[in-house]
Design an enzyme around this catalytic site. Sequence first.
Site, PDB file in Angstrom:
ATOM      1  N   PRO A   1      -2.824   3.815  -0.252  1.00 32.07           N
ATOM      2  CA  PRO A   1      -1.070   3.137  -0.838  1.00 32.07           C
ATOM      3  C   PRO A   1      -0.816   1.635  -0.250  1.00 32.07           C
ATOM      4  O   PRO A   1      -1.736   0.876   0.541  1.00 32.07           O
ATOM      5  CB  PRO A   1      -0.434   3.700   0.304  1.00 32.07           C
ATOM      6  CG  PRO A   1      -1.206   4.417   1.590  1.00 32.07           C
ATOM      7  CD  PRO A   1      -2.470   4.814   1.296  1.00 32.07           C
ATOM      8  N   ASP A   2      -0.793   1.005  -1.546  1.00 31.20           N
ATOM      9  CA  ASP A   2      -0.903  -0.335  -1.292  1.00 31.20           C
ATOM     10  C   ASP A   2       0.388  -0.537  -0.311  1.00 31.20           C
ATOM     11  O   ASP A   2       1.670  -1.184  -1.173  1.00 31.20           O
ATOM     12  CB  ASP A   2      -0.504  -0.836  -2.875  1.00 31.20           C
ATOM     13  CG  ASP A   2      -0.421  -2.608  -3.027  1.00 31.20           C
ATOM     14  OD1 ASP A   2      -0.826  -2.967  -2.029  1.00 31.20           O
ATOM     15  OD2 ASP A   2      -0.192  -3.091  -3.756  1.00 31.20           O
ATOM     16  N   PRO A   3      -0.049  -1.413   1.510  1.00 27.09           N
ATOM     17  CA  PRO A   3       1.612  -1.545   1.324  1.00 27.09           C
ATOM     18  C   PRO A   3       1.967  -3.245   1.028  1.00 27.09           C
ATOM     19  O   PRO A   3       3.260  -3.659   1.732  1.00 27.09           O
ATOM     20  CB  PRO A   3       0.418  -2.098   2.977  1.00 27.09           C
ATOM     21  CG  PRO A   3      -0.981  -2.827   2.447  1.00 27.09           C
ATOM     22  CD  PRO A   3      -1.398  -1.635   1.434  1.00 27.09           C
ATOM     23  N   TYR A   4       1.665  -3.616   0.227  1.00 25.79           N
ATOM     24  CA  TYR A   4       1.690  -4.950  -0.220  1.00 25.79           C
ATOM     25  C   TYR A   4       4.051  -5.307  -0.043  1.00 25.79           C
ATOM     26  O   TYR A   4       4.274  -6.235   0.134  1.00 25.79           O
ATOM     27  CB  TYR A   4       1.586  -5.643  -1.483  1.00 25.79           C
ATOM     28  CG  TYR A   4       1.514  -7.195  -2.012  1.00 25.79           C
ATOM     29  CD1 TYR A   4       0.993  -8.021  -1.371  1.00 25.79           C
ATOM     30  CD2 TYR A   4       2.567  -7.605  -3.230  1.00 25.79           C
ATOM     31  CE1 TYR A   4       1.707  -8.969  -2.256  1.00 25.79           C
ATOM     32  CE2 TYR A   4       3.370  -8.001  -3.589  1.00 25.79           C
ATOM     33  CZ  TYR A   4       2.585  -9.517  -3.294  1.00 25.79           C
ATOM     34  OH  TYR A   4       3.201 -10.343  -3.314  1.00 25.79           O
TER      35      TYR A   4
END
Length: 151
Positions: free
Chosen positions: A113-116
């Site tokens: 998952p992209d935590p951005y």
Amino acid sequence: MADVVLAERAAAAGLDVEVVSSGTGGWHVGDPMDRRAAALLTAHGYDASRHEARRFDGGWFDECDLVLAMDRQNLADVLDAAGPDRRTVLDGERVRLFRDFDPRAEGADREVPDPYYGGDDGFVAVLAMIERTADRIVGLLAELLGRPEAR
């Protein structure tokens, strides 16, 4: 984060491999990594200072033995960069999802998952995912390179 962790784990295992990182879009080219990711890596003893964002280039297939994508969209973008003649040869062979090597990945749950856009806890979860997957990749590389003691 995966670039830094995988490179440092491979070096610690005595493996002579080069790890490079890139995105499939050009919007962060030349920038350092996200400050939250860098701070977390530093807090865990990694050197995040060497990372600089760049964009994936389809010509890298001639230089890279394995390309790891973090999610299915990145995987599709990387395979598109290969062109139609090479796409089927590379898919599943030299181009894989990073979490294909995660010992805790189950079923279709193969994306990092992209935590951005989330909070700090997302970066912590992603780092744990990356560390265990990097350990598995380093173990497999050690076997392939004839270095079983590095497992």
